[in-house]
Design a protein around this motif. Structure first.
Motif, short mmCIF file in Angstrom:
data_model
loop_
_atom_site.label_atom_id
_atom_site.label_comp_id
_atom_site.label_asym_id
_atom_site.label_seq_id
_atom_site.Cartn_x
_atom_site.Cartn_y
_atom_site.Cartn_z
N ILE A 145 0.86 -1.19 0.00
CA ILE A 145 0.00 0.00 0.00
C ILE A 145 0.90 1.24 0.00
O ILE A 145 2.08 1.19 0.38
CB ILE A 145 -0.93 0.02 1.24
CG1 ILE A 145 -0.11 0.10 2.53
CG2 ILE A 145 -1.83 -1.22 1.23
CD1 ILE A 145 -0.97 0.28 3.78
N PRO A 146 0.36 2.38 -0.42
CA PRO A 146 1.16 3.62 -0.39
C PRO A 146 1.57 4.01 1.04
O PRO A 146 0.81 3.78 1.99
CB PRO A 146 0.22 4.66 -1.01
CG PRO A 146 -0.76 3.86 -1.80
CD PRO A 146 -0.93 2.57 -1.04
N ASP A 147 2.74 4.60 1.17
CA ASP A 147 3.22 5.05 2.48
C ASP A 147 2.71 6.46 2.72
O ASP A 147 3.37 7.46 2.40
CB ASP A 147 4.76 5.01 2.49
CG ASP A 147 5.33 5.34 3.87
OD1 ASP A 147 4.51 5.48 4.81
OD2 ASP A 147 6.56 5.45 3.99
N PHE A 148 1.47 6.53 3.29
CA PHE A 148 0.85 7.85 3.51
C PHE A 148 1.54 8.63 4.62
O PHE A 148 1.43 9.86 4.69
CB PHE A 148 -0.64 7.67 3.86
CG PHE A 148 -1.43 7.08 2.72
CD1 PHE A 148 -1.76 7.86 1.61
CD2 PHE A 148 -1.85 5.77 2.77
CE1 PHE A 148 -2.49 7.32 0.56
CE2 PHE A 148 -2.59 5.23 1.73
CZ PHE A 148 -2.91 6.00 0.63
N ASN A 149 2.23 7.97 5.52
CA ASN A 149 2.91 8.65 6.63
C ASN A 149 4.35 9.04 6.27
O ASN A 149 5.02 9.75 7.05
CB ASN A 149 2.93 7.77 7.87
CG ASN A 149 1.51 7.51 8.39
OD1 ASN A 149 0.65 8.38 8.31
ND2 ASN A 149 1.29 6.31 8.93
N GLY A 150 4.83 8.60 5.16
CA GLY A 150 6.19 8.89 4.79
C GLY A 150 6.30 10.15 3.94
O GLY A 150 5.29 10.76 3.55
N PRO A 151 7.52 10.53 3.61
CA PRO A 151 7.72 11.74 2.82
C PRO A 151 7.25 11.59 1.38
O PRO A 151 6.90 12.58 0.74
CB PRO A 151 9.24 11.94 2.89
CG PRO A 151 9.79 10.56 3.16
CD PRO A 151 8.78 9.89 4.01
#
Length: 449
Positions: A92-98
């Motif tokens: 899944i996409p890393d929504f918490n990352g940069p």
């Protein structure tokens, strides 16, 4: 000798062509005193094919109940248990990352999962079910007609075996009468020989005839024993049982039998009814194939619980309920051209069955004509042979009287005795053929129910 050959031949034919398999019984010997009606009634209760045909009717009844039960609600319970030894990984996409476009691996779910669901299904419309219900009822009618055909075959087989026993008894009765007459003639001839009136050749000639009659009676008694065994076999009666017939051939006045071969109906033949029922089955098969284009509709309702846990010991401590109510519609819009060809095949089969029904009708008419011809010929021959036997008996009695008076030779006596035996053979043969052909005519006309 001619009499023995004929009876052996008849019993061989009866055994080879009309024997129907009977059931065995190990009960203690029982004494029976039966007439023809009693023998038939016993056979309709104990004969093996009758018993199996009755079971076929019961089987058809259960098929109707089975077809009806398909329209009732059907319930089922499904349960499951899963041990996810290693949960599946997804990205899944890393929504918490940069960088949200960066994909990271994650695992969803618990190691242990379990579920139980109860569901009730109800068919609302399905053409196969309703056509199958009609077909099962028609099949029951077919099984009942087959039972009736088996019953008719058993009646015919028992009647023919019964007549064989009676004609054997008549044959023995006539032979014993000959033996008594020859015994008296032999005794008188020996007495005349001792006083020098008759010659030794006269004694020997009559002794030869007497010996032949005695042997003939012994052989006929053995044939009678076998005929009775065959009758019991056709009836499904244990061979250990003692069967005595209460009728003689004199109780069947075949010359008074009158048959109307004009006002009969081919529909009375069970074979005609069986083929008519087969046409009904073929029509239902064709209808079912045509209705297969219609959709089928069913409904369902279910309720269940699902359990999840990371630890096996905690798996069933908490459940999550779920329920659903719905309809399912299935509509086979296109299945290639396969169904079209199947419909045409069933139409051809239906046409063939109708042609067969017409053929059976014509065949019945031919069978009646042939059976009536055989019966009328045998009946006329029986009347002639009965008269001839009476005339031959009179000739024999007069020859014996002349021999005792010394105006006839022993050769005349033995020749007259041989003619009498031949006349008796022809009489018994004609009698048996008349009784059997009468039974065949009744069967051909559908009068044996």
């Amino acid at each position: 000798m001619h009499r023995r050959i004929f009876l052996l031949f008849f019993l061989f034919i009866l055994t080879g062509e009309t024997v129907v398999y009977g059931q065995t019984d190990t009960l203690s010997p029982i004494n029976y005193a039966f007439n023809l009606a009693n023998c038939i009634q016993y056979g309709l209760q104990h004969q093996n094919d009758i018993v199996n045909a009755h079971l076929d009717v019961a089987f058809a009844r259960e098929q109707i109940k089975e077809a009806t039960a398909k329209l009732f609600p059907h319930g089922e319970i499904d349960a499951s248990f899963t041990d996810n030894l290693q949960l599946a990984t997804q990205f899944i996409p890393d929504f918490n990352g940069p960088d949200p476009t960066q994909l990271i691996p994650v695992q969803f779910g618990t190691r242990f999962a379990s579920g139980v669901t109860g569901q009730i299904n109800q068919t609302i419309f399905n053409s196969d079910y309703f056509i199958g219900l009609k077909a099962s009822r028609v099949y029951k009618d077919l099984s009942q007609k087959n039972y009736k055909r088996t019953e008719i075959d058993v009646r015919v087989a028992i009647a023919k075996a019964y007549y064989a026993v009676l004609t054997n008894q008549e044959n023995i009765r006539l032979s014993k009468a000959n033996m008594e007459q020859l015994a008296k003639t032999l005794k008188d001839t020996k007495a005349r020989y001792e006083v020098g009136i008759a010659e030794r050749v006269d004694v020997d000639r009559i002794q030869v005839s007497y010996n032949n009659v005695v042997t003939d009676i012994e052989n006929n008694i053995r044939l009678l024993v076998y005929a009775v065994q065959l009758l019991k076999f056709q009836m499904g009666m244990p061979q250990e049982a003692n069967l005595e017939l209460t009728e003689t051939v004199q109780d069947f006045n075949v010359q008074e039998y009158i048959e109307d071969t004009i006002n009969y109906h081919i529909q009375d033949r069970v074979e005609y009814g069986i083929q008519s029922t087969q046409i009904s089955l073929n029509e239902l098969n064709l209808k079912a194939k045509k209705l297969a284009y219609l959709p089928s509709l069913s409904g369902y309702i279910n309720y269940g619980w699902n359990y999840y846990s990371q630890a096996f010991a905690d798996l069933w401590k908490r459940g999550f309920g779920s329920s659903a109510l719905g309809l399912t519609l299935t509509w086979p819009i296109f299945t290639g051209t396969e169904r079209l060809h199947q419909i045409k095949e069933l139409q051809i089969t239906l046409e063939q069955s109708r042609n067969t029904l017409n053929y059976i009708g014509q065949q019945i008419q031919v069978e009646v004509a042939n059976a009536n011809t055989q019966y009328q010929n045998n009946k006329a021959l029986y009347a002639t042979q009965k008269e001839n036997m009476g005339l031959t008996q009179g000739i024999y009695d007069r020859i014996v009287l002349k021999f005792e008076q010394g105006v006839a030779t022993s050769l005349d006596v033995t020749s007259a005795e041989s003619d009498l035996k031949q006349a008796q053979v022809q009489y018994v043969t004609a009698l048996l053929n008349t009784l059997v052909s009468k039974t065949d005519l009744d069967k051909a006309m559908g009068k044996i129910k």
